[in-house]
Design a protein around this motif. Structure first.
Motif, mmCIF file in Angstrom:
data_model
loop_
_atom_site.group_PDB
_atom_site.id
_atom_site.type_symbol
_atom_site.label_atom_id
_atom_site.label_comp_id
_atom_site.label_asym_id
_atom_site.label_seq_id
_atom_site.Cartn_x
_atom_site.Cartn_y
_atom_site.Cartn_z
ATOM 1 N N ALA A 1 1.228 -0.530 -0.251
ATOM 2 C CA ALA A 1 -0.009 -0.182 -0.430
ATOM 3 C C ALA A 1 0.556 1.352 -0.408
ATOM 4 N N GLU A 2 0.432 2.193 -0.845
ATOM 5 C CA GLU A 2 1.048 3.434 -0.759
ATOM 6 C C GLU A 2 0.565 4.408 0.024
ATOM 7 N N ILE A 3 1.075 5.236 1.398
ATOM 8 C CA ILE A 3 1.142 6.366 1.908
ATOM 9 C C ILE A 3 0.889 7.217 1.928
ATOM 10 N N GLY A 4 -0.130 8.225 2.259
ATOM 11 C CA GLY A 4 -0.096 9.214 1.904
ATOM 12 C C GLY A 4 0.477 10.044 3.335
ATOM 13 N N ILE A 5 0.774 11.334 3.639
ATOM 14 C CA ILE A 5 0.956 12.344 4.570
ATOM 15 C C ILE A 5 0.217 14.027 3.900
ATOM 16 N N ALA A 6 -0.680 14.231 5.112
ATOM 17 C CA ALA A 6 -1.413 15.599 4.580
ATOM 18 C C ALA A 6 -0.887 16.601 6.165
ATOM 19 N N CYS A 7 -0.072 17.486 6.026
ATOM 20 C CA CYS A 7 -0.051 18.208 6.766
ATOM 21 C C CYS A 7 0.431 19.411 6.777
ATOM 22 N N GLY A 8 0.457 19.695 8.023
ATOM 23 C CA GLY A 8 1.232 21.486 7.763
ATOM 24 C C GLY A 8 2.240 21.542 7.107
ATOM 25 N N SER A 9 2.879 22.970 6.540
ATOM 26 C CA SER A 9 3.842 23.154 5.708
ATOM 27 C C SER A 9 5.171 23.300 7.060
ATOM 28 N N TRP A 10 4.914 23.296 7.590
ATOM 29 C CA TRP A 10 5.595 23.732 8.863
ATOM 30 C C TRP A 10 6.276 21.693 8.932
ATOM 31 N N ALA A 11 5.633 20.943 8.973
ATOM 32 C CA ALA A 11 5.923 19.931 9.389
ATOM 33 C C ALA A 11 6.246 19.367 8.083
ATOM 34 N N ARG A 12 5.717 19.679 7.212
ATOM 35 C CA ARG A 12 6.488 18.566 5.418
ATOM 36 C C ARG A 12 7.578 18.109 5.084
ATOM 37 N N GLN B 1 9.035 4.903 3.021
ATOM 38 C CA GLN B 1 7.345 4.668 3.523
ATOM 39 C C GLN B 1 6.227 5.668 3.254
ATOM 40 N N VAL B 2 7.050 7.115 3.021
ATOM 41 C CA VAL B 2 5.991 7.744 2.454
ATOM 42 C C VAL B 2 6.016 8.078 0.588
ATOM 43 N N SER B 3 4.719 7.574 0.262
ATOM 44 C CA SER B 3 4.426 8.583 -1.107
ATOM 45 C C SER B 3 4.197 9.770 -1.364
ATOM 46 N N PHE B 4 3.547 10.357 -0.646
ATOM 47 C CA PHE B 4 2.978 11.316 -1.017
ATOM 48 C C PHE B 4 2.861 12.908 -0.003
ATOM 49 N N MET B 5 2.662 13.776 -0.724
ATOM 50 C CA MET B 5 2.190 14.324 0.691
ATOM 51 C C MET B 5 2.138 15.985 0.178
ATOM 52 N N HIS B 6 0.752 16.415 1.093
ATOM 53 C CA HIS B 6 0.006 17.160 0.959
ATOM 54 C C HIS B 6 -0.192 18.266 2.071
ATOM 55 N N GLU B 7 -0.415 19.628 1.608
ATOM 56 C CA GLU B 7 0.034 20.967 2.888
ATOM 57 C C GLU B 7 -1.117 21.441 3.149
ATOM 58 N N ILE B 8 -1.683 20.854 4.129
ATOM 59 C CA ILE B 8 -3.226 22.153 5.185
ATOM 60 C C ILE B 8 -2.380 22.703 5.578
ATOM 61 N N VAL C 1 -5.764 32.244 7.527
ATOM 62 C CA VAL C 1 -7.145 32.165 7.102
ATOM 63 C C VAL C 1 -6.986 31.825 5.016
ATOM 64 N N HIS C 2 -6.237 32.966 4.611
ATOM 65 C CA HIS C 2 -6.627 32.612 3.136
ATOM 66 C C HIS C 2 -5.150 31.578 3.110
ATOM 67 N N GLN C 3 -4.667 32.088 4.056
ATOM 68 C CA GLN C 3 -3.123 30.436 3.834
ATOM 69 C C GLN C 3 -4.193 29.223 3.739
ATOM 70 N N TYR C 4 -4.699 29.102 4.469
ATOM 71 C CA TYR C 4 -5.589 27.847 4.815
ATOM 72 C C TYR C 4 -6.355 26.993 4.231
ATOM 73 N N TRP C 5 -6.835 28.243 3.321
ATOM 74 C CA TRP C 5 -7.922 27.834 2.169
ATOM 75 C C TRP C 5 -7.595 27.323 1.202
#
Length: 399
Positions: free
Chosen positions: A69-80, A88-95, A111-115
């Protein structure tokens, strides 16, 4: 109004506001992760660096339970950067959720950065067709609504999550006073709710990407180009995301002198940190003392991890540095305040010792602590030096 009253009010308001959504739980069938056999798994945690190090402990479990299985991580840009190069991490998403954003910008900008980041991450998640999403944050933001919008069929979250009704698998987050359950142990509750066997869960351990030649070179440059295996040094990390959790400069100055005298034979002390505030404090600590190296703001994330990985020991406070030391196997002593639950947020691993001054008001969960901060008083530098012996090959066991 006291903190406890505010927390109770929030719980009541949330229960009333989401009562209609919670009723939908009765209409949602429970699905077993083993039967789903996910090909892509998404872990979501928008909190800070230490939280991401803790989250890394799930990677070996999922890799064992769902081979291939491929594993993705969704996290803040500060923790990317924490897991960006993890094998073992295939994808990264910044929120970048506004509530957890510590940047020195206004609320409107946050708030703008979040959206902006949320919209981009949602688009990426939909394109990847994840089969399973696991929300690791027990409170707001939990991003469960985002996984629902992305059309991920199986969504696991804690019952205390804000959008818990949109999850298909729920687990109860352990109470603050639950028998010294660490945050990593709390995440195990989610794994069990998914039907993952204990033989896989027993593999849970934080891990970070291996040291690259570039990262080693960054640290070597601080020691006039010497090879890391030829240097005797300790790391001191004085900063925390919450200033109330820190100790005065005099404490670290005294510890540094004692550490140099105790280790002798050219032992160096490397001070790590980031930002102008920590930079000024480190300069105050090292002023006039030989053998102390200022690395504040001079290392990338990977360089910082390399510095901790090759050190004989790390001394610090409640911060990501202690979790990094635990993950890479470096002996560590960390002084924790009573703001958060010490048992809950302590680093896990052999060689890690948490020093805390027990007080009846702990945990207070006050964001900025209190005026007295009795939980941070009465601790002497010699107390920390007595914990780790001179022989750096010794591994101190957990307490």
């Amino acid at each position: 109004m006291t903190t406890s009253v505010l927390r109770l009010a929030k719980r009541c308001a949330r229960a009333v506001l989401f009562l209609p959504l919670r009723a939908l739980l009765l209409l949602q069938p429970r699905r077993d992760a083993e039967a789903l056999r996910p090909k892509r798994i998404l872990l979501l945690n928008g909190a800070h660096i230490g939280d991401m190090v803790i989250a890394s402990s799930l990677l070996p479990v999922l890799h064992s339970a769902f081979p291939g299985a491929e594993i993705g991580i969704a996290c803040g840009s500060w923790a990317r950067e924490v897991l960006r190069e993890h094998p073992q991490v295939s994808f990264m998403h910044e929120i970048d959720h506004w509530r957890l954003n510590r940047a020195a910008i206004g609320l409107t900008a946050k708030v703008h950065q979040y959206w902006v980041t949320r919209r981009s991450a949602l688009r990426e998640m939909r394109a990847l067709n994840y089969d399973l999403a696991i929300s690791l944050h027990p409170s707001r933001p939990d991003f469960v609504e985002l996984t629902w919008q992305a059309g991920i069929p199986m969504r696991a979250a804690f019952k205390q999550s804000l959008w818990a009704p949109l999850a298909t698998v729920l687990a109860a987050y352990p109470a603050d006073n639950a028998a010294f359950v660490s945050q990593g142990g709390c995440l195990e509750v989610l794994l069990r709710a998914l039907g993952i066997d204990e033989e896989h869960i027993q593999l849970r351990r934080s891990s970070l990407p291996p040291t690259s030649p570039q990262a080693r070179a960054e640290v070597s440059a601080l020691f006039e180009g010497a090879q890391l295996d030829q240097i005797s040094y300790s790391v001191v990390h004085i900063g925390s995301g919450v200033p109330a959790k820190e100790l005065p400069a005099g404490f670290w100055r005294e510890l540094s002198v004692a550490l140099r005298e105790r280790r002798a034979n050219g032992h160096r002390v490397l001070f790590t940190g980031a930002g102008q505030r920590e930079q000024a404090k480190i300069r105050e600590v090292i002023d006039g003392i030989s053998g102390l190296v200022d690395a504040c703001g001079k290392l990338s994330w990977n360089g910082f991890v390399a510095a901790v990985r090759h050190a004989e020991a790390l001394y610090g406070v409640d911060s990501a540095a202690a979790h990094v030391a635990a993950a890479v196997g470096t002996p560590c002593v960390a002084v924790y305040s009573g703001i958060g639950g010490v048992g809950r947020w302590r680093p896990e691993g052999n060689g890690v010792t948490v020093w805390n001054q027990p007080v009846p008001c702990s945990p207070c969960h006050r964001k900025n602590g209190c005026a007295e901060m009795s939980c941070m008083k009465g601790i002497a530098p010699q107390d920390l030096l007595q914990i780790l012996p001179d022989d750096s090959s010794y591994v101190y066991s957990d307490r």
